[in-house]
Design a protein around this motif. Structure first.
Motif, PDB file in Angstrom:
ATOM      1  N   ILE A 110       7.726   9.497 -11.055  1.00 57.96           N
ATOM      2  CA  ILE A 110       6.817   9.020  -9.997  1.00 57.96           C
ATOM      3  C   ILE A 110       7.520   7.988  -9.131  1.00 57.96           C
ATOM      4  O   ILE A 110       7.382   7.985  -7.902  1.00 57.96           O
ATOM      5  CB  ILE A 110       5.544   8.429 -10.641  1.00 57.96           C
ATOM      6  N   HIS A 128       9.724   9.681  -6.779  1.00 51.73           N
ATOM      7  CA  HIS A 128       8.979  10.441  -5.777  1.00 51.73           C
ATOM      8  C   HIS A 128       8.282   9.517  -4.784  1.00 51.73           C
ATOM      9  O   HIS A 128       8.357   9.731  -3.572  1.00 51.73           O
ATOM     10  CB  HIS A 128       7.947  11.324  -6.484  1.00 51.73           C
ATOM     11  N   ALA A 129       7.612   8.486  -5.267  1.00 55.06           N
ATOM     12  CA  ALA A 129       6.782   7.640  -4.400  1.00 55.06           C
ATOM     13  C   ALA A 129       7.452   6.321  -4.052  1.00 55.06           C
ATOM     14  O   ALA A 129       6.952   5.600  -3.197  1.00 55.06           O
ATOM     15  CB  ALA A 129       5.437   7.377  -5.068  1.00 55.06           C
ATOM     16  N   GLU A 135      -0.897   1.768  -5.716  1.00 56.79           N
ATOM     17  CA  GLU A 135      -0.358   2.330  -4.474  1.00 56.79           C
ATOM     18  C   GLU A 135      -0.169   3.834  -4.547  1.00 56.79           C
ATOM     19  O   GLU A 135       0.132   4.475  -3.538  1.00 56.79           O
ATOM     20  CB  GLU A 135       0.984   1.667  -4.134  1.00 56.79           C
ATOM     21  N   ILE A 136      -0.279   4.405  -5.739  1.00 54.91           N
ATOM     22  CA  ILE A 136      -0.115   5.852  -5.888  1.00 54.91           C
ATOM     23  C   ILE A 136      -1.485   6.482  -5.708  1.00 54.91           C
ATOM     24  O   ILE A 136      -2.282   6.586  -6.642  1.00 54.91           O
ATOM     25  CB  ILE A 136       0.494   6.175  -7.263  1.00 54.91           C
ATOM     26  N   THR A 137      -1.790   6.862  -4.462  1.00 49.75           N
ATOM     27  CA  THR A 137      -3.146   7.339  -4.148  1.00 49.75           C
ATOM     28  C   THR A 137      -3.118   8.724  -3.535  1.00 49.75           C
ATOM     29  O   THR A 137      -4.038   9.098  -2.826  1.00 49.75           O
ATOM     30  CB  THR A 137      -3.826   6.369  -3.162  1.00 49.75           C
ATOM     31  N   GLU A 138      -2.047   9.496  -3.832  1.00 50.96           N
ATOM     32  CA  GLU A 138      -1.923  10.799  -3.176  1.00 50.96           C
ATOM     33  C   GLU A 138      -3.046  11.740  -3.560  1.00 50.96           C
ATOM     34  O   GLU A 138      -3.426  12.616  -2.793  1.00 50.96           O
ATOM     35  CB  GLU A 138      -0.585  11.440  -3.538  1.00 50.96           C
ATOM     36  N   MET A 139      -3.577  11.617  -4.764  1.00 53.71           N
ATOM     37  CA  MET A 139      -4.606  12.548  -5.228  1.00 53.71           C
ATOM     38  C   MET A 139      -5.997  11.969  -5.064  1.00 53.71           C
ATOM     39  O   MET A 139      -6.970  12.481  -5.619  1.00 53.71           O
ATOM     40  CB  MET A 139      -4.359  12.924  -6.683  1.00 53.71           C
ATOM     41  N   LYS A 140      -6.097  10.879  -4.282  1.00 58.08           N
ATOM     42  CA  LYS A 140      -7.413  10.277  -4.056  1.00 58.08           C
ATOM     43  C   LYS A 140      -8.253  11.193  -3.171  1.00 58.08           C
ATOM     44  O   LYS A 140      -7.782  11.679  -2.141  1.00 58.08           O
ATOM     45  CB  LYS A 140      -7.220   8.923  -3.373  1.00 58.08           C
TER      46      LYS A 140
END
Lengths: 103, 170
Positions: A86, A89-90, A97-102
């Motif tokens: 992760i 990737h991010a 801050e990892i909110t890609e799947m929000k």
């Protein structure tokens, strides 16, 4: 206070500390560390109940702890590998801050 | 005996609290190692020599090193002490209240448990290696094999997950 109650209270406190850390810390590595503390609290419970069992020679709780340590080792390895992936990737290991799947 | 438990529990719990509250991640890893070592001594005080030494070997030896490696491989950590945060955020407050609630429920049930109050220490179980090995190889042979398979799968899976994305086949 019997020794068993003392061990159970220490274990409950450890579980709560791990839970508070896993819920509040923003670093993914420390969230994993909180989960490890909670697993260890469960292990302490197993060993305390095994020691104060009328039949400790059956080794039930003891062997559960051995298996649990093995599972925790695998979990830590895979979890830290996921955190590394992760991060690559991010560019961050901050769970807020990892909110890609929000949704 | 009770004094010993109190000292060991104090070391373990203070290590855990420090691991979950310190700002520097490397300090957190060190405090976590202290907590794991304290837990190993708690296991030893419960006459579980094999479990205590396995805890030392796996947690203090392997998992602590893994965590330090992960911290050093992911620089630019969040919550560094560059910016002192002005106040406690609402999510942190909710997390702490939840954890306190869980502890209250656990402590209440432990204090009201008749089984825990009436438990007396039996003679120290002879948890020698021969007995552990025989039980593992006879009654628990299937879980042992599954654990071996799972550890192999986890090892391969961790390597594949941590591999560089460009090297992975499309």
């Amino acid at each position: 206070m019997t020794p068993l109650i003392a061990y159970l209270l220490v274990s409950a406190l450890l579980f709560s500390i791990g839970l508070a850390g896993a819920l509040t810390r923003r670093s993914a590595i420390l969230v994993l560390a909180g989960v490890e503390l909670m697993l260890n609290a469960a292990n302490l419970n197993f060993l305390a109940f095994w020691r104060y069992d009328p039949h400790p020679e059956e080794l039930t709780g003891f062997l559960f702890v051995i298996f649990s340590i093995a599972v925790a080792a695998a979990e830590a390895a895979v979890g830290l590998a996921l955190i590394l992936a992760i991060y690559r990737h991010a560019g961050t290991s901050d769970v807020s801050e990892i909110t890609e799947m929000k949704g | 005996m009770t004094v010993l438990i109190t000292i060991l529990a104090a070391v373990t719990l203070s290590g855990a609290v420090a691991a979950m509250t310190l700002r520097n991640l490397v300090h957190c890893a060190l405090a976590l190692t202290i907590a794991f070592a304290g837990l190993a001594t708690l296991y030893l005080s419960l006459d579980a020599q094999f479990a205590g030494l396995a805890q030392l070997l796996v947690y203090v030896g392997a998992i602590a090193i893994l965590i330090v490696f992960a911290i050093l491989l992911t620089p630019g950590a969040p919550e560094s002490d560059r910016e002192p945060r002005p106040h406690i955020s609402s999510s942190e407050l909710i997390g702490c209240v939840l954890a306190l609630g869980v502890f209250a429920i656990l402590a209440w049930s432990v204090a009201h448990s008749a089984a825990a109050r009436s438990a007396v220490a039996t003679t120290a179980p002879a948890g020698n290696m021969q007995q552990i090995g025989e039980t593992l190889m006879q009654r628990y042979i299937l879980p042992l094999e599954i654990i071996g398979l799972m550890l192999t799968a986890a090892l391969i899976g961790a390597v594949i997950v941590a591999m560089k994305e460009s090297q992975a086949p499309r």
